[in-house]
Write a protein that holds these residues in place. Structure first.
Motif, PDB file in Angstrom:
ATOM      1  N   LEU A 229       0.920  -1.200  -0.067  1.00  0.00           N
ATOM      2  CA  LEU A 229       0.051   0.031   0.044  1.00  0.00           C
ATOM      3  C   LEU A 229       0.879   1.274  -0.033  1.00  0.00           C
ATOM      4  CD1 LEU A 229      -3.025   1.261   0.294  1.00  0.00           C
ATOM      5  CD2 LEU A 229      -2.578   1.121   2.922  1.00  0.00           C
ATOM      6  N   LYS A 230       0.619   1.956  -0.927  1.00  0.00           N
ATOM      7  CA  LYS A 230       1.375   3.277  -1.004  1.00  0.00           C
ATOM      8  C   LYS A 230       0.455   4.633  -1.035  1.00  0.00           C
ATOM      9  CE  LYS A 230       4.880   1.385  -4.156  1.00  0.00           C
ATOM     10  NZ  LYS A 230       5.514   1.620  -5.588  1.00  0.00           N
ATOM     11  N   TRP A 231       0.756   5.924  -0.151  1.00  0.00           N
ATOM     12  CA  TRP A 231      -0.045   6.779  -0.081  1.00  0.00           C
ATOM     13  C   TRP A 231       0.656   8.135   0.352  1.00  0.00           C
ATOM     14  CZ3 TRP A 231       0.670   3.386   3.894  1.00  0.00           C
ATOM     15  CH2 TRP A 231       0.675   3.719   5.061  1.00  0.00           C
ATOM     16  N   THR A 232      -0.239   9.112   0.251  1.00  0.00           N
ATOM     17  CA  THR A 232       0.321  10.390   0.664  1.00  0.00           C
ATOM     18  C   THR A 232      -0.289  10.851   2.009  1.00  0.00           C
ATOM     19  OG1 THR A 232       0.998  10.919  -1.342  1.00  0.00           O
ATOM     20  CG2 THR A 232       0.825  12.838   0.276  1.00  0.00           C
ATOM     21  N   PRO A 233       0.259  11.036   3.316  1.00  0.00           N
ATOM     22  CA  PRO A 233      -0.602  11.504   4.445  1.00  0.00           C
ATOM     23  C   PRO A 233      -1.319  12.671   4.138  1.00  0.00           C
ATOM     24  CG  PRO A 233       1.627  10.635   5.088  1.00  0.00           C
ATOM     25  CD  PRO A 233       1.537  10.734   3.456  1.00  0.00           C
ATOM     26  N   ASP A 234      -2.502  12.612   4.471  1.00  0.00           N
ATOM     27  CA  ASP A 234      -3.377  13.846   4.402  1.00  0.00           C
ATOM     28  C   ASP A 234      -2.713  15.121   5.003  1.00  0.00           C
ATOM     29  OD1 ASP A 234      -5.247  12.000   3.433  1.00  0.00           O
ATOM     30  OD2 ASP A 234      -6.427  12.047   4.878  1.00  0.00           O
ATOM     31  N   ASN A 235      -2.105  15.295   6.073  1.00  0.00           N
ATOM     32  CA  ASN A 235      -1.288  16.481   6.650  1.00  0.00           C
ATOM     33  C   ASN A 235      -0.113  16.581   5.918  1.00  0.00           C
ATOM     34  OD1 ASN A 235       0.098  14.188   7.478  1.00  0.00           O
ATOM     35  ND2 ASN A 235       0.312  14.873   9.654  1.00  0.00           N
ATOM     36  N   VAL A 236       0.338  15.903   4.878  1.00  0.00           N
ATOM     37  CA  VAL A 236       1.504  16.389   4.178  1.00  0.00           C
ATOM     38  C   VAL A 236       1.431  16.990   2.561  1.00  0.00           C
ATOM     39  CG1 VAL A 236       3.655  15.573   3.172  1.00  0.00           C
ATOM     40  CG2 VAL A 236       2.704  14.472   5.252  1.00  0.00           C
TER      41      VAL A 236
END
Length: 280
Positions: A229-236
């Protein structure tokens, strides 16, 4: 786990009742990130006997340095366990493999006062995650006077369900008795986690390290799976080309699952009694 190194382990926020290999899952700005795996030179040691039920032979507990610049963590080196800068809620969460929001009715200082613990197991060898958790449960009872009971309460939770179109998960090549693992890293503004031989309940509890509430498996999927799983954190914030989506979109697009915010029954630990640690 290979027993030839000192290993910094989490959670976790954490956590799944698996093995030390799972202890590396991490999340930005959480205890889980603070407890990332660290390899250091050490003499080879054998794992602790799988049927051992260790306790702390000796443990020193002191208030943590308020000027600490790093987040601290959990460090296993041989049969020694060093815990740096953790709250009692962190310890309970780790010891009982629950999200901190599943610890209820405790005094406010459980979340604010931090402690350093340096202890040694009463049995030789490198403890696995179950054994570290058991040691901490016993320490919390004897030195912090912790008494609690289990219950269920309605809490804000995330449930994992199968998305429209079905799951995009590969059946694990490991047998059902193999150790599930979660490992990964952050790179730039992105997060990546590799899950091997994970059941959906393993995945759900691992995801709690990244979420602001407990995560419950409602997929009904009985197998064990290998996936990334790859994602971008919402706070970044990110302007990187090709950056992965936020975690909710990533779970759906990459895994064929979905995270739904709701309120429902969740296991909780109800604090009946706890006190600041007894003197060393």
């Amino acid at each position: 786990m290979q027993a030839n190194a000192t290993v910094r382990i989490i959670p976790r926020k954490f956590l799944v009742l698996l093995a030390v290999a799972l202890s590396a899952f991490a999340a930005p700005n959480t205890i889980a990130q603070q407890n990332r795996t660290r390899q250091q030179s050490a003499s080879p040691m054998s794992p602790m006997a799988a049927d051992a039920h260790p306790s702390f032979e000796v443990a020193t507990i002191n208030p943590a340095n308020p000027n600490r610049t790093n987040g601290g963590g959990f460090i296993v080196g041989g049969h020694r366990l060093v815990i740096e800068g953790q709250t009692v809620n962190d310890l309970i969460s780790f010891a009982y493999a629950l999200h901190k929001k599943q610890i209820v009715d405790g005094p406010a200082w459980l979340e604010t006062e931090r402690f350093d613990i340096d202890g040694q197991a009463d049995q030789p060898g490198v403890a696995n995650l179950h054994q570290v958790q058991e040691m901490l449960q016993k320490l919390l009872a004897t030195r912090f006077g912790l008494k609690l009971h289990r219950d269920k309460r309605d809490l804000p939770i995330y449930v994992i369900k199968v998305a429209k179109g079905g799951p995009k998960l590969a059946q694990s090549s490991e047998n059902a008795y193999g150790l599930p693992t979660q490992s990964g890293h952050g790179q730039g503004s992105q997060q990546q986690r590799k899950f091997t031989n994970n059941s959906m309940s393993d995945f759900a509890l691992g995801m709690q390290a990244y979420m602001d509430r407990p995560v419950v498996d409602e997929t009904g999927l009985p197998g064990r799976y290998d996936f990334t799983l790859k994602w971008t954190p919402d706070n970044v914030p990110t302007s990187e080309p090709g950056a992965p989506p936020g975690i909710f979109t990533a779970v759906q697009e990459e895994l064929g699952l979905k995270l739904e915010a709701t309120k429902g029954p969740a296991d909780v630990l109800v604090i009946e009694h706890v006190e600041r640690p007894s003197p060393n």
